[in-house]
Design an enzyme around this catalytic site. Structure first.
Site, PDB file in Angstrom:
ATOM      1  N   CYS A 181      26.890 -11.373  -1.810  1.00  0.00           N
ATOM      2  CA  CYS A 181      26.496 -11.676  -0.431  1.00  0.00           C
ATOM      3  C   CYS A 181      27.007 -13.064  -0.067  1.00  0.00           C
ATOM      4  CB  CYS A 181      24.976 -11.598  -0.283  1.00  0.00           C
ATOM      5  SG  CYS A 181      24.431 -11.795   1.406  1.00  0.00           S
ATOM      6  N   THR A 212       3.310  -3.151  12.704  1.00  0.00           N
ATOM      7  CA  THR A 212       3.605  -2.029  13.602  1.00  0.00           C
ATOM      8  C   THR A 212       3.339  -2.436  15.034  1.00  0.00           C
ATOM      9  OG1 THR A 212       3.107   0.276  14.156  1.00  0.00           O
ATOM     10  CG2 THR A 212       1.273  -1.063  13.359  1.00  0.00           C
ATOM     11  N   TYR A 213       4.164  -1.907  15.932  1.00  0.00           N
ATOM     12  CA  TYR A 213       3.909  -2.082  17.365  1.00  0.00           C
ATOM     13  C   TYR A 213       3.347  -0.781  17.936  1.00  0.00           C
ATOM     14  CZ  TYR A 213       6.975  -6.068  16.580  1.00  0.00           C
ATOM     15  OH  TYR A 213       7.531  -7.225  16.082  1.00  0.00           O
ATOM     16  N   ASN A 214       3.028   0.159  17.007  1.00  0.00           N
ATOM     17  CA  ASN A 214       2.527   1.476  17.408  1.00  0.00           C
ATOM     18  C   ASN A 214       3.490   2.180  18.356  1.00  0.00           C
ATOM     19  OD1 ASN A 214      -0.058   1.375  15.967  1.00  0.00           O
ATOM     20  ND2 ASN A 214      -0.565  -0.248  17.418  1.00  0.00           N
ATOM     21  N   THR A 215       4.776   2.029  18.097  1.00  0.00           N
ATOM     22  CA  THR A 215       5.790   2.710  18.904  1.00  0.00           C
ATOM     23  C   THR A 215       6.743   3.472  17.995  1.00  0.00           C
ATOM     24  OG1 THR A 215       7.340   0.841  18.831  1.00  0.00           O
ATOM     25  CG2 THR A 215       5.756   0.889  20.660  1.00  0.00           C
ATOM     26  N   THR A 265       2.026   4.890  12.924  1.00  0.00           N
ATOM     27  CA  THR A 265       3.237   5.026  12.102  1.00  0.00           C
ATOM     28  C   THR A 265       2.970   4.834  10.610  1.00  0.00           C
ATOM     29  OG1 THR A 265       3.759   2.663  12.356  1.00  0.00           O
ATOM     30  CG2 THR A 265       4.688   4.177  13.997  1.00  0.00           C
ATOM     31  N   GLU A 283      13.145  -1.914  15.772  1.00  0.00           N
ATOM     32  CA  GLU A 283      12.491  -0.979  14.850  1.00  0.00           C
ATOM     33  C   GLU A 283      13.322  -0.803  13.581  1.00  0.00           C
ATOM     34  OE1 GLU A 283      10.049   2.129  17.592  1.00  0.00           O
ATOM     35  OE2 GLU A 283      12.181   1.993  18.047  1.00  0.00           O
TER      36      GLU A 283
END
Length: 484
Positions: free
Chosen positions: A122, A378-381, A390, A455
């Site tokens: 890397c 999580t953004y619950n999307t 999720t 995401e």
């Protein structure tokens, strides 16, 4: 920082006059060095080999300065430094000397600029740490190769390569060898410290490649002195995904319609719903759960990327590690059988955490918080859907990574993984976690096509923390076996 007679540290000052004086010194130094360089379009005149060598050295030093000025003209937070750096570059170009251009736009080759926030070769991390090492007064000789570092650090080479590529092979004998090498031995506390750092940077390499992070502009691979093509784009820009049109995709992902991608999201949501209903109705037996784990572990060996796919070119960093041929290999190939690592026998929560905290105070707590933040974030999307739980999907991703490392959770139904993670996603996960240097833009584009880049970055956070925990579990278990 000092480069010959050139000082760059004045550019960091909050005082405008100090910055201005520093810029003028840099401008004068650049102009002095251009006096030894022939313009690009002129025919080279005959000269002695010593003269050619001196000219080549002068050009190399000038190019290093120009690359740094390019970086400052694009990234420096002070407007005056940006403008005057660009002005110096323009002056040099007017003299007929070729100046560098950025290779790509923005920090990522995968994510459009408007959205972007060594053992694995890397170069981004290697460049970063080489600069930091020198900045704090490190011995430059160490950077010429591992054999030039102190013996105590050289002794970590074997553990480092196994941790990075095949952590399931670590035994208490590896630990004993490091702790009992007489004058170059490590203490238990030092070794825990080293293991934490090694696993941390292995996971950072996965994140760097998984997000397509480009080298810094002034570093090798971050700029080019080649002239732009007629269309105003260099081939390098195009292969890096910088087409000038953010929606452009290469490969299969670009040919998938929005409707098809939308249907994929809907299908995934439906699978999650059905799996939850099955959980509520009945639970598989322990024997069946074990069988499903072994099946998933076996199938994970046949998930691999196409050999014709080209990953991003990086600078040669092989001098920083030994045995460059050593790499990832599936643990059950070629007749090798590695016993399953059962989490109920040795877990991070019940064993690893307390061992790290005892020998490296407070760090166990910090690592534990890091794991929980990534796992619970999580953004619950899900793509265009809101208010989605999720947790099932996040657990499938985490447990699939540990499954690839031979780690089993007795209370998890591994049949869920095949339901929730399709093949293109599995290819991406395995590549980023096991051979991150082979990650390509095509892999990144081919999974979760309707999901936001944020995401996908969250997926990478899950991948690197699951990977780090897996490496730590094998290393800490071996240390525990040594201690008992």
């Amino acid at each position: 920082m000092e480069e010959g007679e050139v000082r760059w540290d004045g550019l960091c000052s909050r005082d405008a006059s100090t910055r201005d004086a520093a810029l003028e010194n840099i401008r004068q130094a650049v102009l002095r060095r251009t006096a030894h360089i022939s313009p690009v379009k002129e025919d080279p005149s005959p000269e002695s080999s010593e003269g050619r060598l001196a000219s080549a050295t002068a050009l190399e030093r000038l190019n290093e300065m120009l690359a740094r000025l390019l970086m400052l003209s694009k990234r420096c937070p002070f407007r005056d430094v940006r403008e005057k750096s660009a002005s110096v570059l323009s002056s040099v170009q007017e003299l007929g000397i070729r100046i560098p251009r950025p290779l790509g736009h923005g920090p990522s080759r995968f994510i459009p600029e408007k959205e972007a926030a060594a053992r694995h070769q890397c170069s981004y991390l290697v460049n970063l740490h080489v600069n930091d090492f020198l900045h704090v007064g490190g011995d430059p000789k160490w950077l010429n190769g591992l054999e030039n570092a102190p013996h105590k650090l050289q002794n970590l080479g074997e553990l480092n390569k196994i941790l990075a590529h095949r952590p399931w092979l670590i035994t208490k004998e590896h630990i004993e060898q490091l702790l009992k090498t007489e004058e170059h031995s490590w203490s238990l506390a030092e070794l825990i410290h080293a293991v934490v750092l090694l696993t941390h940077y292995h996971s950072l390499a996965s994140f760097t490649f998984g997000c397509g992070i480009s080298p810094e502009i002034h570093c090798e691979g971050g700029h080019t002195f080649k002239l732009p093509s007629v269309s105003n784009y260099c081939i390098c820009d195009i292969t890096n995904g910088n087409h000038g049109v953010d929606e452009t995709h290469d490969g299969p992902a670009g040919s998938i319609s929005t409707t098809e991608s939308f249907c994929e999201v809907e299908a995934l949501m439906e699978k999650m719903k059905k799996l939850q209903e099955c959980r509520d109705e009945e639970e598989a037996s322990q024997e069946e759960m074990a069988t499903r784990f072994e099946r998933e572990k076996r199938e994970s060996m046949f998930v691999c990327c196409s050999e014709d796919e080209e990953s991003a070119p990086t600078r040669d960093v092989s001098r920083h590690f030994e045995d460059t041929s050593y790499g990832y290999k599936d643990f059950s190939r070629h007749g090798m059988h590695v016993p399953t690592f059962r989490v109920q026998d040795y877990s991070w929560e019940d064993h690893g955490y307390s061992l790290v905290n005892r020998l490296y105070p407070d760090v166990g707590q910090l690592i534990d918080e890091k794991f929980h933040i990534a796992y619970d974030l999580t953004y619950n999307t899900m793509a265009m859907h809101k208010d989605v739980d999720t947790s099932m999907l996040r657990r499938a991703i985490w447990n699939y990574i540990h499954c690839m490392f031979g780690i089993r959770y007795d209370d998890y139904d591994y049949g869920e993984i095949n339901q929730l993670l399709d093949r293109s996603f599995k290819v991406y996960i395995k590549t980023v976690v096991c051979t991150p240097e082979k990650t390509t833009k095509r892999m990144y584009d081919s999974f979760w096509r309707q999901f936001k880049h944020s995401e996908k970055v969250h997926v990478n956070l899950l991948l690197i923390e699951a990977r780090m925990q897996a490496e730590l579990l094998y290393a800490l278990r071996a240390i525990t076996h040594y201690m008992t």
